[in-house]
Structures are given as structure tokens and as C-alpha cells.
Enzyme design. Sequence first.
Site, PDB file in Angstrom:
ATOM      1  N   CYS A  36       0.834  -1.212   0.000  1.00 31.25           N
ATOM      2  CA  CYS A  36       0.000   0.000   0.000  1.00 31.25           C
ATOM      3  C   CYS A  36       0.862   1.251   0.000  1.00 31.25           C
ATOM      4  O   CYS A  36       1.684   1.456   0.910  1.00 31.25           O
ATOM      5  CB  CYS A  36      -0.929  -0.025   1.209  1.00 31.25           C
ATOM      6  N   CYS A  68       0.208   3.501   3.027  1.00 26.99           N
ATOM      7  CA  CYS A  68       0.841   2.961   4.234  1.00 26.99           C
ATOM      8  C   CYS A  68       2.322   3.348   4.279  1.00 26.99           C
ATOM      9  O   CYS A  68       2.849   3.700   5.340  1.00 26.99           O
ATOM     10  CB  CYS A  68       0.690   1.451   4.282  1.00 26.99           C
TER      11      CYS A  68
END
Length: 464
Positions: free
Chosen positions: A45, A48
Site C-alpha cells: 500500500c 501505508c
Amino acid sequence: MLSPPAAVVCLLSSAVLAVVEELDHTFKDTRENDVWLVEFYAPWCGYCKKLEPVWYEVGAELKSSGSPVRVGKMDATAFSGMSSEFGVRGYPTIKLLKGELAYNYKGPRTKDDIIEFANRVSGPAVRALPSTQMFEHMMKRHSVLFVYVGGESPLKEKYIDVATELIVYTYFFSASEEALPESLSLPEIPSVVVLKDDSYFTYDEYEDGSLSTWINKERFQGYLPIDGFTLYELGETGKLVAIAVINDKDPSEECVRLKSLIQTVAKDYRQHFNRDFQFGHMDGSDYINSFIMGEVKVPSIVILNTSNEQYFLPDGPTDSLDDLVGFINGVLNGSAQAYGGDGIVQRLKRIAFDARATIMSVFRSSPVLGCFLFGLPLGVISLMCYGICTADSEPDAGEMELMKRETDEEDEEEEEEGEEHRAAQLEGPEGEEEEEGEGEEEEEEEEEEEGEGEEKAAEQKKTD
């Protein structure tokens, strides 16, 4: 042996990792005795990865300040079962876990906002204000302040329950009647009061409905700057949002005038519109344009209904306060024209609009990547379509049977011709001998006819 710089780097890395704990399957059984601030992430991600340095800063500051909150992170893809139990639906997801309760963080992903959330939610749901000095200090510190005033009562129990639910949004306090400042005069005790906009307003169960709904609607100032995130939060209050779309960087006289009109309505017409409308201004029209899938001129007035994606625009120019109040009343009583909505056609338009906006943003940020991401699939699909269109169609059962019959007949004709040809080759010499014999017989017959003719001629001469 490590060199001094390498050793320093290793020590710093160890110190950084110590403030954020990597959690595994044992976390579920060991977490109940502590308050945890956890990031559920996915290794692939991008958001993230962007949050990672901020997350270590959050862990370092909470630890250095002596906060009881422990900071951790969990790979939601490796421990998907546990993540599902905590209600993780996207990445990254930030939750504060306190006993049996789990609170979702929905604010900006900055260090200060996350730390403020952790400190607020990890503490008691309702904080006491034991003195007038403390009460006045909190009034200066918070732009919106909820306070329960009084002793034990059913209203206080209800207030504590609502505070436990809505502490993710704001602080909740309680005070005795003796701790009230002189400027604060309440009609009755016990009461729940909100202090904001240089004034205060009390909760009335008969007029305002449930306490939870009232607090949720009153947790914002009457007028405030609005951005995309704030607009999302305002949508959870159930209010319509009246916005002056202006240019803060280069404000014109019209921008200042419309902003002033919105502020005046928010303050002077609170009794009429506060229950249904939130007022504010927004810098630029980019977010509004994406919401309405069109273009709003700057400056202008627009009212948004985030619950069903409708919006309202004035029919004519907003030259005065009466024009603006009339427009808002028209939205309230249903006489104003509503645009947009969440119907099927509008949803399809939004999907197409969002797809176009995504593609354009990719090409603007990285043209080469955009060509690769969208050009390669289109090329593959084009080749597949070309192959399908140019391929021979398979014959059906009737055509197959007809072709088989024609093939069998051709094979039979070829076999017959081959047999005749072989028979002709075998009978060739005998046929030639018969033809020669027939020729000799014809010559003998001609010779006999000539001999008979000569005899007849001799006999004729004798007779003469």
C-alpha cells in the site's frame, strides 16, 4: 566489527523500532491490559508507506511524553483473520483499542492530529472541571466545549454514554454548579451546555431530540473554513452545507462580500437555520467541481447535501442578505431547484467522471507510466478483437455433413477413374493385334473382289 558510524545507525534504528511494536497473532490475547494505538497496513500500500515515518514519530513522542498508549503496527494481509475481527476494511486503518472498545481514527494523517486523538480517546470519556479557573482555562483552549453541569442524574448517565461513543470527535467535561463562571447562567440544573461562537447553548430534549444527535450537530462552530476532509465530517452531522466558494489567495471585493453574507447568516439567523445548515467558506472550486461533476465559478454560493449528493445554486445574483436568506429558505422548504443526486444515471456519470479524473491525474503526474498502464491493456484487447474478427468461423453440423458427402463422392470418382485407367493399360496389346488382323482381312477381301471383277471382264470378252 562495526565502524562507529554504522554502530550509531544501528542504535538509532533500534531506538526507532522500539517505539513502534510489530504485532503478530499473539496480540489478541495480550492486548487487554493496555491501551493500544495500532496501524493496520499492507506491505504493497502506497498510503501505508507514506504514513510510516509519521507513525514512528507518533510512537516516539507518545513514549517520550510518558503516555500510557502503546503504539504498534500489524500486517493486515499476513493476519487477515485478526484484522477482520477488528473491522479493518481498507489500508491504512488506525484504531485505538481500549479494553473491549475499538475507536476508528478518521482525521488527517499528521503527527499532531493522531497524537491529539490518542490522548483524547485514551483518557476518561468525561473529564472533571473542579474549579472556575479550570473551567475558564478550558473555554480559552477549546473552540467548542461540551459540559455537563450538575450532580448525579439520569441526564448525566446518558451524557456519559454519548461521550463514550463520540469521544473520537471532541472532548467532554463535567462541572458542579459552583464551578460555573459568572458569565454562564443556566436556566436549570442539571443541564448539558455547549460553549462556542462567543456564546453558549443548552440542550432541550423536547426541541432537540436525542442528546447524541444534538451533540453530533453542535460539535462544529457555526461558521468555519471548509476543505474536503471537513466536508466529509460535516456530512456525518446530517446537515446541509452552505458554502461561499472564494479565492483566499487573491480575494476580490465579491469574495469578501459573499463571505461576509454567509458569516452574518450563520450568526444572526442561528435560531432559524442552525438545526439544518452548517455555514462556511472554501478556498477554490476544485473540490466542489468534483462533487457536482461540473464547474462552479469563483466567487459563488452553493449548498451541498452530502447524504444524497444533491446541490443547489441560486437562480439569480446574491446581491443582498435578503437574497441569501430567501435562497436558503427555498432549499429548506423544497422550492429551490435541486441538481445531481444519487440515482442510477448520476451514479454512472460519477463512475465515468471519477475514471476520467483518475486517468487525467495519472497522465499529468507521469505520462510514461500512464501510457504503459493504459496503452498496454488496450493493445492486448485490440489484438484479441482482431484475432476474433479475422478467424474462420467453424461450420455447423449440416455443413460438416455436406462437406463429408462431397469429399466421399470425389474419392469414389477418383477410384473409378483409377480402375478404368489400370484396365486400359492391361488390355492395350490385345486390342492392337485384333486391329491388325482386321486390316489384313479387309485387304484380302479387296483382292478377291478385284479378282472377281477381272474374271467377269474376261467372260464378257469371250461372249462378244
